[in-house]
Design an enzyme around this catalytic site. Sequence first.
Site, PDB file in Angstrom:
ATOM      1  N   SER A 143      -0.389   0.984  -3.162  1.00 20.53           N
ATOM      2  CA  SER A 143      -1.574   0.762  -3.921  1.00 20.53           C
ATOM      3  C   SER A 143      -2.756   1.932  -3.913  1.00 20.53           C
ATOM      4  O   SER A 143      -2.446   2.772  -2.835  1.00 20.53           O
ATOM      5  CB  SER A 143      -2.228  -0.277  -3.369  1.00 20.53           C
ATOM      6  OG  SER A 143      -3.500  -0.602  -3.647  1.00 20.53           O
ATOM      7  N   TYR A 156      -5.144  -5.044   4.519  1.00 20.73           N
ATOM      8  CA  TYR A 156      -4.261  -4.717   3.235  1.00 20.73           C
ATOM      9  C   TYR A 156      -4.415  -3.293   2.935  1.00 20.73           C
ATOM     10  O   TYR A 156      -3.241  -2.673   2.886  1.00 20.73           O
ATOM     11  CB  TYR A 156      -5.001  -5.506   2.297  1.00 20.73           C
ATOM     12  CG  TYR A 156      -4.335  -5.086   0.733  1.00 20.73           C
ATOM     13  CD1 TYR A 156      -2.844  -5.622   0.673  1.00 20.73           C
ATOM     14  CD2 TYR A 156      -4.875  -4.331  -0.133  1.00 20.73           C
ATOM     15  CE1 TYR A 156      -2.270  -5.217  -0.584  1.00 20.73           C
ATOM     16  CE2 TYR A 156      -4.336  -3.718  -1.199  1.00 20.73           C
ATOM     17  CZ  TYR A 156      -2.888  -4.228  -1.449  1.00 20.73           C
ATOM     18  OH  TYR A 156      -2.145  -4.070  -2.707  1.00 20.73           O
TER      19      TYR A 156
END
Length: 262
Positions: A143, A156
């Site tokens: 990501s 995360y």
Amino acid sequence: MSDTTKPYALITGASKGIGKSIAHELAKQGYPLLLAARSDQELKALSDDLEVKYNIDIFYLSIDLSINGASQKITNWIKSNNYPVAVLVNNAGYGVWGDFSASSLNDQLGMMQLNMNVVVELSHLLVPILSQQKQAYILNISSTAAYQAVPTLAVYSATKAFVLSFTRALRFELAQTSISVTCFSPGPVDTGFAARAGLSALNKMAEKFNMQPDEVAKMAVKAMFSKKSEVIPGFTNIISVYANRILPKAFIEKTAAGIYKI
């Protein structure tokens, strides 16, 4: 089913979002598929759809990858059926949004297990299987959050930074083998990620910045087969990552905190 001579592609988190779109993209290119995700119903529907559309072999395993031992179960499934695997797509993952100290520890640990440990486990367990092919590929989905610390997505973003770093190192180690390793780091994508994370702020941004999963999947598969080391799709995402490299970290983190504020 077709008599394709192509080996199989294993995709985790294949029942929805980017994983589902990658399944469609690889099926379109004639790859028989092994699909792994939690939802038996969604996997069956996807398998039936792909088999009809592309006339390829599809097998699936409904499994919660966040549970310890899941990676070994997938490997045992592959070995017991003698599936020749040449592509591993480590796509399964999720986010937990909120202040770290106020968020469930179990949720955070489960996310770490899925986002990091499963990537390491499956890569380690399947390298011997992948190495049996003349050419094999590992595609790890990271990501743009990997390139900065993100308050309220603290764990995360850290898990995705781990995936990015691990992929770079693994690619170097396997450079003289038949296995090519690619890290693909999308920004916001129109999937169920934000809803699962409870991230209302990202939902509001979606209309302006989201990419579509089919578009992202096509770019990811192209990057993998082109043996790219690290790819960030989308001009806006590339610019944001570049900004992270040149602007003060305190500024970047304050900006991110404003975007993802509770």
